[in-house]
Design an enzyme around this catalytic site. Sequence first.
Site, PDB file in Angstrom:
ATOM      1  N   GLU A 251      -4.415 -10.405   0.193  1.00 20.12           N
ATOM      2  CA  GLU A 251      -5.211 -10.287   1.414  1.00 20.12           C
ATOM      3  C   GLU A 251      -6.661 -10.587   1.045  1.00 20.12           C
ATOM      4  OE1 GLU A 251      -4.778  -6.581   3.510  1.00 20.12           O
ATOM      5  OE2 GLU A 251      -2.598  -6.540   3.235  1.00 20.12           O
TER       6      GLU A 251
ATOM      7  N   GLU B  38       0.823  -1.214   0.000  1.00 13.39           N
ATOM      8  CA  GLU B  38       0.000   0.000   0.000  1.00 13.39           C
ATOM      9  C   GLU B  38       0.858   1.267   0.000  1.00 13.39           C
ATOM     10  OE1 GLU B  38      -4.097  -1.640   1.954  1.00 13.39           O
ATOM     11  OE2 GLU B  38      -2.446  -1.236   3.335  1.00 13.39           O
TER      12      GLU B  38
END
Length: 965
Positions: A485, A409
């Site tokens: 994820e 991220e």
Amino acid sequence: MTDLAYLVDVSPGTGTLPPRAWPPASDAARLSLDGTWRFRLTPHAGADTDFAADGYDATAWGELRVPGHWVLQGHGAPAYTNVVYPFPLDPPFVPTENPTGDHLHTFDLPQDWPAGGDTVLRFDGVESCARVWLNGTELGEFKGSRLPHEFTVGPLLRERANVLAVRVHQWSSGSYLEDQDQWWLPGIFRDVTLLHRPAGAVRDHFVHASYDHERGEGTLRVDSEPAGRVLVPELGIDIAAGESATVAVEPWSAEQPRLYEGELVTSGERVRLRVGFRTVRVEDGLIKANGRPLLFKGVNRHEFHPETGRTLDLETMRADVLLMKRHNINAVRTSHYPPHPAFLDLCDELGLWVIDECDLETHGFVHVEWRGNPVADPRWTPALLDRAERMVERDKNHPSVVIWSLGNECGTGEGLTAMAAWIRDRDPSRPIHYEGDPSCADTDFYSRMYADHAEVEQIGRGTEEPLEDAESDARRRRLPFLQCEYAHAMGTGPGGLVEYQELFEKYPRLQGGFVWEWIDHGLAHPEYGCAYGGDFGEELHDGNFVCDGLLFPDRTPSPGLLDYKTVIQPVRMDGDGREGLVRVRNLYDFADLSHLEFTWSYEKDGVTVREGVLDVPAVPAGGSVEVRLPAPPRRDPDAETQWTLRARLAKDTAWAERGHLVAWAQLPVAWGMIPPIPGGRAPVRDGSRITLGSGVFDARTGALLAVGEVPVHGFGLDVWRAPTDNDNGMSWVTGASVAASWRALGLHRVQHRVEAVESSPDGLTVRTRVAPAAVDVALRVTYHWISNGIRLALRMDVEPEGDWQVPLPRLGIRLGLPAVYDRATWFGAGPGEAYPDTGAAAMLGIWSASVPELQTPYVRPQENGARAEVRWLELTDGTRPLLVDGGHFSFTARPWSTQELDAAAHRTDLVAGDTVWLHLDARHHGIGSESCGPGVLPDHRLKVRSERFSVQFSARDSGTPRRPA
């Protein structure tokens, strides 16, 4: 550079040695400096460094365990944020109020410490920035919290009273690169070690051990500085460093982690080698190991312990790996930084595929539309490259590491491109992962987080939404897909695991995923027992979002982990129980089934009546076989019968003992019949009471007051549950959570209006209207009661009224019993909880538990503990059992009400009262994983519709649990 300029300098540091492979076991001397240090905390990053001067008197200071975090040892407090930075976004600057820990440690060299050569001082992890002195001489400073840093210190050492001084700042420019959804925990949290480096010692080495699956041969080459010899006695290898040897070997894989012991010998040192031969590459649009496609059944793992934070000992790391192996997990993503290197040793030894992720995340810049993001600012590129180099050089010799991940991220930018280019040049043998760039320009995978089931299926089919850039779109479609994820394991759940796994197994391009995440980060707390964000007085925090793991903080497996084990089990057994034919499928990537022993049991109403061995051959990986069960005993027409099949380890392994359950299945043979109640009794009214067989009712409201001698209160329709973390999650589609829509409608405070209480020769009928205040939707509920004198039967009919736009949380009845009814026995799914889209681990049988044991201890209290597919239930005070029967229903039994559960912020808020609240549910809304992922799949939503729900009650004096007759 001024004394404090290094804090905001974006370079990685000064004075440290070049990165290298983690020092494995060797015959060179080493000295651990872990232990009790002197410590002083100041609230700001002062320029005064007098404490580092030789001879400084620190006797007035406190003490601190190193490795450790000072905020977990009584100095300041931890803080948790997920995305937002807890300081202004003003890169590279940090606040003046910057908690700073000064550390002092005095040590003597052992009497046998070798003379000559050099000595290296090694720090394996310091958050977030350290400045180091030895005996008054400054060595340098460094950033990169989860990465190793070394200094050469030989000329500075003395035999006695060496003084190591370390100044650690909570915030530095490096903090902008470490916004990793975890507690901010400053300190020297990994080992500090002195390593003697004799003349001719190994400065660095790189083990290249590939495997040719067609020839069954491995090729070994070890590059070493300086040169030496490579010895692997088991393989007859004795070659010079830099030379290659090709021999017949057994390959390394996560399923069969074959390691060969060897040595690298130079003129000054003998270094232990643990060689695993394997080749990993992306080809034909798939990631393959040793020529076979992989299916990752993985988890994301932060390093965490409830008392020591990110400081883990070897026993805790081993416990993590053993738990993963025992729950069929085959892969781990080291989110979002390289772990302690000893963890990777364990992955090599016990067998896990590892995505090794760089210590890099800049997620907080998303709130300013990525303005100033370091990844896109060339001034930060040297720091990013330093982090990539330190990860790769440290971990390059681990066969378990099969993928390098650039970070997490971070948006996009040239810094990531530079990292990828450096890694490819240094180690072309491993592919590269990064999720945050849809174009996949720098990666070998198309990786996503929390893509819902529909999108994952599109990706599997190759029909996903195209990118605007045709070249990037074409490249992405050629890449394998990973859910780096998914299935956010926060609180109750996650739901939808079965459906995800079905997709992963159906479409080859979908090469599995990594559940978020391994463990709840609940810190030990004197008041709350287990703390989350905001419990330490943080002004800015993200609450219990830090508690989103498959393990509870004490490392007890949650129901989610047990479900995941069953969903990803490497053997499938299915078929028709009535025909007695079973298909056994081997879902391992490499192993055959010879290491397993298979058994069967034949059960009648939950009780085993016969059992034996199931003869299954050594089916190769990816293969299947059909085997026949023995002829079942003569059928009892009123009994429910089934086969239970189990696959267990046939011998001890390094990670579990013989008999460990690997996989199981149940095949129904015949359903049982619920006998109807013969005849019907007329109710008898006596003042304010109505008696119907064993049932006593309030004549005014029609509410059940007793079954036999068992008192009941609070009886009625129940549609509310204490929202789960997933109920409270934000929907990516609507922008609101389902729990918010429930509360907006008022489902947590519905009101009941009795319309009629009607007696007839056949029984009692009670008509009610149940509705929230201020709205015009309602549920018309009719309770039909009949009794044969012993058994009391309820048929509840529910008809919706008005335009219902939201699903219900639950639909069933609630009743209160005296608190002494604290033991439950049931025939149904168990022993753990199950909801419509969870409970893969729940096995049909007869189970027993106390009411406290029925509660699932989620860190933040919420709906939990439902036992599903129940045929009959007995609750008892030890002398007067209450039995509930009626087909298939779900039950929860709690020592507190739903309202108390809903209001609780911590488990310590829940105090048992004088009532056990029993919930008997026809249906529940599913769980999903909307705390950060997709919501409940349509098939598992509790849509409002006409419903009929039947249960039967009876009470008796005593006896063994049984299905009511």
